[in-house]
Motif scaffolding. Structure first.
Motif, PDB file in Angstrom:
ATOM      1  N   PRO A   1       0.827  -1.211   0.000  1.00 35.22           N
ATOM      2  CA  PRO A   1       0.000   0.000   0.000  1.00 35.22           C
ATOM      3  C   PRO A   1       0.864   1.266   0.000  1.00 35.22           C
ATOM      4  O   PRO A   1       1.798   1.394   0.785  1.00 35.22           O
ATOM      5  CB  PRO A   1      -0.801  -0.110   1.305  1.00 35.22           C
ATOM      6  N   GLY A   2       0.564   2.171  -0.910  1.00 37.89           N
ATOM      7  CA  GLY A   2       1.282   3.436  -0.990  1.00 37.89           C
ATOM      8  C   GLY A   2       2.626   3.364  -1.699  1.00 37.89           C
ATOM      9  O   GLY A   2       3.315   4.371  -1.805  1.00 37.89           O
ATOM     10  N   ALA A   3       2.994   2.181  -2.185  1.00 30.24           N
ATOM     11  CA  ALA A   3       4.299   2.036  -2.850  1.00 30.24           C
ATOM     12  C   ALA A   3       4.264   2.673  -4.231  1.00 30.24           C
ATOM     13  O   ALA A   3       3.227   2.755  -4.876  1.00 30.24           O
ATOM     14  CB  ALA A   3       4.679   0.569  -2.972  1.00 30.24           C
ATOM     15  N   ARG A   4       5.436   3.120  -4.660  1.00 28.88           N
ATOM     16  CA  ARG A   4       5.599   3.677  -6.005  1.00 28.88           C
ATOM     17  C   ARG A   4       6.921   3.144  -6.527  1.00 28.88           C
ATOM     18  O   ARG A   4       7.963   3.327  -5.905  1.00 28.88           O
ATOM     19  CB  ARG A   4       5.624   5.203  -5.949  1.00 28.88           C
ATOM     20  N   LEU A   5       6.869   2.462  -7.640  1.00 30.88           N
ATOM     21  CA  LEU A   5       8.072   1.895  -8.241  1.00 30.88           C
ATOM     22  C   LEU A   5       8.749   2.953  -9.101  1.00 30.88           C
ATOM     23  O   LEU A   5       8.109   3.579  -9.946  1.00 30.88           O
ATOM     24  CB  LEU A   5       7.712   0.684  -9.105  1.00 30.88           C
ATOM     25  N   VAL A   6      10.039   3.163  -8.863  1.00 31.68           N
ATOM     26  CA  VAL A   6      10.835   4.079  -9.669  1.00 31.68           C
ATOM     27  C   VAL A   6      11.958   3.252 -10.279  1.00 31.68           C
ATOM     28  O   VAL A   6      12.808   2.733  -9.573  1.00 31.68           O
ATOM     29  CB  VAL A   6      11.430   5.227  -8.811  1.00 31.68           C
ATOM     30  N   MET A   7      11.918   3.108 -11.593  1.00 33.84           N
ATOM     31  CA  MET A   7      12.959   2.345 -12.281  1.00 33.84           C
ATOM     32  C   MET A   7      13.943   3.330 -12.898  1.00 33.84           C
ATOM     33  O   MET A   7      13.546   4.254 -13.598  1.00 33.84           O
ATOM     34  CB  MET A   7      12.331   1.438 -13.332  1.00 33.84           C
TER      35      MET A   7
END
Length: 58
Positions: free
Chosen positions: A27-33
């Protein structure tokens, strides 16, 4: 919570689909590649990582 998790896109470990699934499950995670990133957190990315942390905590 921010957890930098190096993703080696060249070696495809872990596979990008797994990184996306993990981020989707938190929950609330955001993936930054970050393109070209390997298994290290180079000093050249300090400003970028600091900006991501500030974005996440604001």
């Amino acid at each position: 919570m921010l957890v930098p998790c190096p993703l080696d896109r060249a070696a495809r470990r872990p596979p990008p689909v797994a990184a996306r699934a993990t981020a989707a499950a938190v929950p609330g995670a955001r993936l930054v590649m970050i393109e070209g990133m390997g298994h290290t957190l180079p000093g050249a990315l300090d400003e970028r990582l600091a900006a991501e942390i500030l974005h996440h905590t604001s």
